[in-house]
Design an enzyme around this catalytic site. Structure first.
Site, PDB file in Angstrom:
ATOM      1  N   THR A  41       3.368   3.901  -3.629  1.00 48.11           N
ATOM      2  CA  THR A  41       4.737   3.540  -3.276  1.00 48.11           C
ATOM      3  C   THR A  41       5.550   4.701  -2.729  1.00 48.11           C
ATOM      4  OG1 THR A  41       4.696   1.718  -4.824  1.00 48.11           O
ATOM      5  CG2 THR A  41       6.872   2.584  -4.292  1.00 48.11           C
ATOM      6  N   ILE A  47       6.637   0.417   6.424  1.00 49.04           N
ATOM      7  CA  ILE A  47       6.847  -0.628   7.424  1.00 49.04           C
ATOM      8  C   ILE A  47       6.897  -1.993   6.736  1.00 49.04           C
ATOM      9  CG2 ILE A  47       5.961  -1.694   9.538  1.00 49.04           C
ATOM     10  CD1 ILE A  47       6.621   1.378   9.672  1.00 49.04           C
ATOM     11  N   HIS A  49       5.841  -5.155   7.576  1.00 46.58           N
ATOM     12  CA  HIS A  49       4.980  -5.708   8.623  1.00 46.58           C
ATOM     13  C   HIS A  49       5.365  -7.136   8.951  1.00 46.58           C
ATOM     14  CE1 HIS A  49       2.189  -2.409   8.966  1.00 46.58           C
ATOM     15  NE2 HIS A  49       2.113  -2.322   7.646  1.00 46.58           N
ATOM     16  N   ILE A 333      -3.882  -4.006  -3.885  1.00 44.90           N
ATOM     17  CA  ILE A 333      -2.654  -4.205  -3.108  1.00 44.90           C
ATOM     18  C   ILE A 333      -2.504  -3.051  -2.129  1.00 44.90           C
ATOM     19  CG2 ILE A 333      -0.196  -4.769  -3.187  1.00 44.90           C
ATOM     20  CD1 ILE A 333      -1.850  -6.766  -4.739  1.00 44.90           C
ATOM     21  N   SER A 335      -2.063  -2.022   2.139  1.00 42.92           N
ATOM     22  CA  SER A 335      -1.136  -2.530   3.141  1.00 42.92           C
ATOM     23  C   SER A 335      -1.528  -3.958   3.503  1.00 42.92           C
ATOM     24  CB  SER A 335      -1.190  -1.645   4.388  1.00 42.92           C
ATOM     25  OG  SER A 335      -0.139  -1.985   5.240  1.00 42.92           O
TER      26      SER A 335
END
Ligand SMILES: Cc1cc2nc3c(=O)[nH]c(=O)nc-3n(C[C@H](O)[C@H](O)[C@H](O)COP(=O)(O)OP(=O)(O)OC[C@H]3O[C@@H](n4cnc5c(N)ncnc54)[C@H](O)[C@@H]3O)c2cc1C
Ligand SMILES: Cc1cc2nc3c(=O)[nH]c(=O)nc-3n(C[C@H](O)[C@H](O)[C@H](O)COP(=O)(O)OP(=O)(O)OC[C@H]3O[C@@H](n4cnc5c(N)ncnc54)[C@H](O)[C@@H]3O)c2cc1C
Lengths: 478, 411
Positions: A41, A47, A49, A333, A335
């Site tokens: 984090t 971004i 996304h 988890i 991107s």
């Protein structure tokens, strides 16, 4: 006994805890580090996304698009900066164009709105600093940028303001069945809880194995970045991706919400989950790629470089399931995990509901968190008011970012409380400017020691043995 | 409304204020963000200041006190703990402090004397981890000299700038072990006197053409890998050496702090990172002057004080309307001479031109010419980037020149 215990205080754990704090539940967040947001984090591309990357029908695709839609409202409630700056995936050749068309089709299937291919002239008008060799781009107007660690800090702070507990320096080493739930232990403490939510990032496989779930593994993939001075933030206004290839999504160039310019990430599979080293090879890769996509990026204006580890799961998709009663994984988890985080939280809330956890609304729940006061962004009249009320806001401590003593004290007094210099940095930006704490570090140390009521020499950079000073000088006295 | 507002109460700001006062402008305000006057000198407790100016060796605080005392005796107004946030082209200064809140002052003239800051480690892109124990030399100096804490016991220093050299000695005197000072260039940017007194006298090795290529350690630094570099300053494979240490100090250059000059639209030189000025230290904006380390980085504070006197006097002339700007002669350089200050001359009066060279050269001729005409030449046995040079030009020799071109020829 807690109702729900979240392991891992990253953006996923943070938003899970926050969304559950709507209800009359006793919630605990366990974090092995000295502060929240210390894993992926704090070191990622930041971004939001749009959602055209993930494979059609995958959980990643679904939660990405949903998370993207939720992000603005969540950031508004939590007082976190979010900018919908739009993304451009740029193509250098007709082969690239074919890939971009495929991406667009995938995006449309995933329900991403507003996608279109922009041609050279329009593109260069949108982004005058792009390389002349770029012939077209996929434009995603719903792409955005956010500050990931601020989001995690705000989510956890808001959950705590609504009653959740946070225990830092609590490294989970064992999970045992207990009456009506689990006993979750570190080397010297334990908590009991009805539910466990595993949001432990690169270590989520280790945590899952503690309850006998051996169904997946997580391996770390290094991603290095270079961050440039705010002077350079206007080099591009959109997030510039390269056309993805077998080698991955490639190195992007993007402004951050604080108007720095961010270059990265690299992509190397490694084995050591503790190794966040940057490498000379990585720097070269970033500089070379950036020079291909954008004209005249002043890489000599780098103010810092860093590295984050992606939690690459062995299934290829997000792993959100309940392998045993009362235990939920939010693993693998990688991107677009940041983007998906609000949607992951919602998904897990639904899982708990389906499992029969009574979700009775907490009447005192307040979804709003005041942002940290920003002296620099206030109007002159407002600044004067604030200084009159509290003179500490008239004293600028961090010259590069214009951060006042008042802001630092406020950050220390709010949830979640920072206990080291990096914690102050992530909350206030003091020490985050071009001199990187060279000037204000000694002062921030002093303020923190005073507020925490601890000695000057006990202050660390980020907990553990990361001490700033080792002893008094010959003439020094505490 | 003030006649003269001076930003920065370091040696430059104080010296400029005193000069202005003594030349007849008394309505002066110095704004200083720190809780004391004195600027960076407050933390330079070693001696070696003032030899040139006062003919005796003072410590930094002693040197600063000479000026502060004068400022106080003359009753020149100053505000401490006051940070200037903005300076506008039409000379409105916006500042903040805990008593007055945000306030604005209009000035007839402004002198910028904000000093410089250290270049941070970030700009160097050194591979490895990012543990505690990495400081700029100036930060370590502040910890040791002002706060009374020792930031580490086993030290490697990168960069042989003066502050790094001074800190090598300081840390040694405090009982730490300095294992090496690594310098990327084949020569040191520090003063010869400091290399002698701070390294050689303590047997601290100076490794020229070396750099740190990797930082090791998880929580706290536990070592560095250094390597020799080639002519292109790239590490040479096979030359790596691991040095265990708990602290790395960076002394890799100073950068003038020109954020406020930018808000005032003052033209800056990409070479000095400071304002482009005339012989009076007036910037591209009339009535805004710049002096001291914010203008260009000086080797010795003595020169800072001298430069600030020039700016102080000239500000008075500007306020009284007597500043002479009768000519415009640009001063240019050949690259071997990296820069000069001033960069233009606007009055027919003897002028001292300060300059730095871009490399170490031996047996050279420094030439000042106007087109094909050589106006002056001066032999030098050795010149180095770390030592500022000065040539005084008599007005007779440049009065009618179109430009002054400074070049260096090796003999
Ligand atoms: C290089 C890179 C680029 C990325 N770019 C983007 C992007 O642009 N957009 C996007 O949407 N996503 C991006 N991501 C993904 C995103 O950063 C992550 O999906 C997200 O941060 C994951 O959050 P998390 O809370 O699951 O994990 P983390 O932030 O890693 O949090 C896990 C926490 O668990 C704690 N923990 C671990 N073990 C234990 C234990 N035993 N006991 C207690 N606590 C423990 C850790 O200390 C850590 O704080 C990127 C990731 C990387 C690495
Ligand atoms: C860390 C360090 C160590 C040094 N060690 C030595 C040494 O050992 N020997 C030596 O000869 N020289 C040394 N020098 C150089 C020498 O001290 C300088 O030449 C001299 O101090 C420069 O004077 P100055 O007034 O230009 O700048 P400074 O002394 O830096 O003074 C500038 C002042 O302006 C103030 N200021 C800046 N911006 C604002 C603002 N926005 N609002 C209000 N006030 C502001 C600053 O707080 C500061 O007090 C050192 C310099 C540094 C940076």
């Amino acid at each position: 006994m807690y109702d729900v215990t979240v392991i891992g205080a990253g953006v996923v754990g943070g938003l899970v805890a926050r969304s559950l704090s709507k209800y009359k539940l006793r919630i605990c967040i366990l974090e092995s580090e000295n502060d929240v947001a210390m894993g992926a984090t704090k070191a990622n591309s930041a971004i939001v996304h749009a959602g055209f990357d993930a494979k059609e029908g995958s959980l990643k695709a679904k939660l990405n698009v949903r998370g993207n839609k939720m992000m603005e409202a969540v950031c508004n409630e939590l007082g976190v900066k979010y900018i919908k700056n739009g993304s451009l995936v740029v193509g250098f050749s007709e082969e690239d164009r074919a890939v971009l068309n495929e991406l667009m089709q995938r995006g449309i299937t995933n329900n991403v709105e507003g996608l279109r291919i922009v041609e050279k002239d329009e593109l260069h008008e949108m982004e005058p600093n792009l390389s002349d060799d770029i012939i077209c781009a996929l434009y995603a107007p719903t792409g955005g940028i956010v500050c990931p660690y601020t989001l995690a800090i705000a989510a956890i702070g808001n959950a705590m303001d609504n009653g959740a507990h946070l225990k830092c320096n609590f490294k989970v080493t064992g999970i045992d069945a207990a009456e009506n739930g689990y006993k979750v232990s570190s080397e010297n403490e334990f908590v009991t809880t009805r539910y466990v939510i595993n949001c432990a990032g690169v270590y989520s496989d280790t945590i899952a194995k503690m309850v006998g779930d051996n169904s997946f593994d997580i391996h770390p993939r290094r991603g290095e970045y270079m961050l440039l001075d705010r002077e350079c933030g206007d080099t591009v206004s959109h997030t510039i991706f390269r056309t993805p290839s077998k080698m991955g999504k490639g190195i992007l160039v993007t402004p951050t919400v604080h108007n720095n310019l961010l270059l990265g990430p690299t992509s190397y599979d490694i084995t050591d989950k503790e190794n966040k080293d940057t490498t000379a090879v990585g720097f070269d890769a970033i500089i070379n790629s950036t020079n291909e996509t954008v004209k005249s990026v002043p890489v000599n204006k780098t103010i810092t470089s860093f590295c984050g580890l992606r939690s690459v799961g062995s299934t290829g998709d997000f792993i959100i399931n309940s392998p045993v009663k009362g235990f939920i994984n939010a693993a693998g988890i990688e991107s677009p995990g940041l983007t998906s985080s609000p949607a992951i939280a919602e998904y897990i809330e639904d899982m708990l509901k389906a499992d029969g956890l009574a979700l009775e609304v907490n009447p005192d729940y307040n979804p709003i968190r005041k942002p940290y006061y920003s002296f620099q962004e206030a109007s002159p009249e407002e600044k004067n008011e604030t200084i009159k009320e509290n003179p500490a806001y008239g004293k600028i401590v961090c010259r590069c970012e214009g951060i006042t003593e008042g802001e630092i004290i406020e950050a220390i007094r709010r949830n979640p409380q920072p206990r080291d210099l990096d914690g102050i940095k992530r909350r206030t930006r003091a020490q985050m400017g071009r001199c990187q704490g060279g000037f204000c570090g000694p002062y921030v140390t002093e303020i923190l020691a005073k507020e925490l009521g601890v000695s000057y020499e006990s202050i660390t950079k980020f907990g553990g043995e990361s001490l700033i000073n080792v002893e008094l000088t010959k003439g020094g006295q505490s | 409304m003030k006649d003269l507002v001076i930003i920065g109460g370091g040696p430059a700001g104080m010296s400029a204020a005193i000069a202005a006062y003594e030349n007849g402008v008394k309505d002066i305000l110095i704004l200083e963000r720190d809780e004391n006057l004195g600027g960076i000198l407050q933390q330079c407790i070693h001696n070696g200041f003032g030899l040139h100016k006062f003919g005796e060796e003072l410590t930094g605080p002693e040197y600063a006190w000479r000026y502060e005392k004068k400022v106080r005796e003359l009753g020149i107004e100053f505000k401490l703990n006051t940070m200037v946030l903005d300076v506008s082209e039409d000379k409105v200064v916006t500042a903040t402090n805990t008593q007055d809140g945000i306030f604005q002052i209009e000035a007839k003239a402004i002198i910028l004397a904000m000093g410089c800051r250290e270049r941070s480690k970030g700009a160097l892109n050194i591979a490895g981890s990012r543990p505690a124990g990495i400081y700029s030399a100036g930060t370590a100096q502040k910890f040791v000299n002002m706060k009374g804490y020792l930031p580490g016991k086993n030290i490697v220093i990168l960069g042989s700038g003066d502050i790094g050299l001074i800190m090598a000695r300081r840390m040694t005197l405090e009982g730490a072990k300095v294992h090496a000072v690594c310098e990327l260039m084949p020569y040191s940017g520090g003063l010869a006197r400091n290399i002698e007194q701070c390294l050689n006298d303590f047997d601290i090795p100076l490794k020229l053409s070396h750099t740190i290529i990797q930082i090791h350690g998880k929580d706290r630094v536990d070592g560095v890998t250094i390597a020799k570099v080639d002519e292109r300053r790239k590490p040479i494979a096979g030359s790596e050496e691991y040095i265990p240490c708990d602290t790395i100090l960076f002394s890799v250059g100073l950068v003038p702090e020109n954020e406020l000059s930018r808000t005032a639209n003052v033209s800056l030189s990409p070479i000095t990172n400071g304002a482009i000025v005339d012989q009076d230290r007036q910037t591209s904006i009339e009535g805004i002057f710049s002096c001291g380390n914010v203008l260009h980085v000086h080797d010795l504070v003595d020169y800072v004080s001298e430069e600030a006197e020039i700016a102080g006097k000239a500000a008075v002339e500007y306020i009284k309307g007597t500043k002479d700007d009768s000519v415009l002669i640009p001063v240019k350089t050949d690259g071997k001479i990296r820069y000069t200050v001033p960069q233009r001359i606007t009055k027919k009066k003897d002028v001292a031109v300060y300059f730095r060279v871009s490399n170490i050269y031996k047996n050279v001729m420094i030439k000042v010419s106007d087109g094909d005409k050589t106006l002056l030449s001066k032999k030098k046995i050795k010149v180095a980037p770390g030592e500022m040079e000065c040539i005084t030009l008599k007005k007779e020799i440049f009065e009618n020149a179109k430009e002054l071109y400074f070049s260096l020829e090796e003999m």
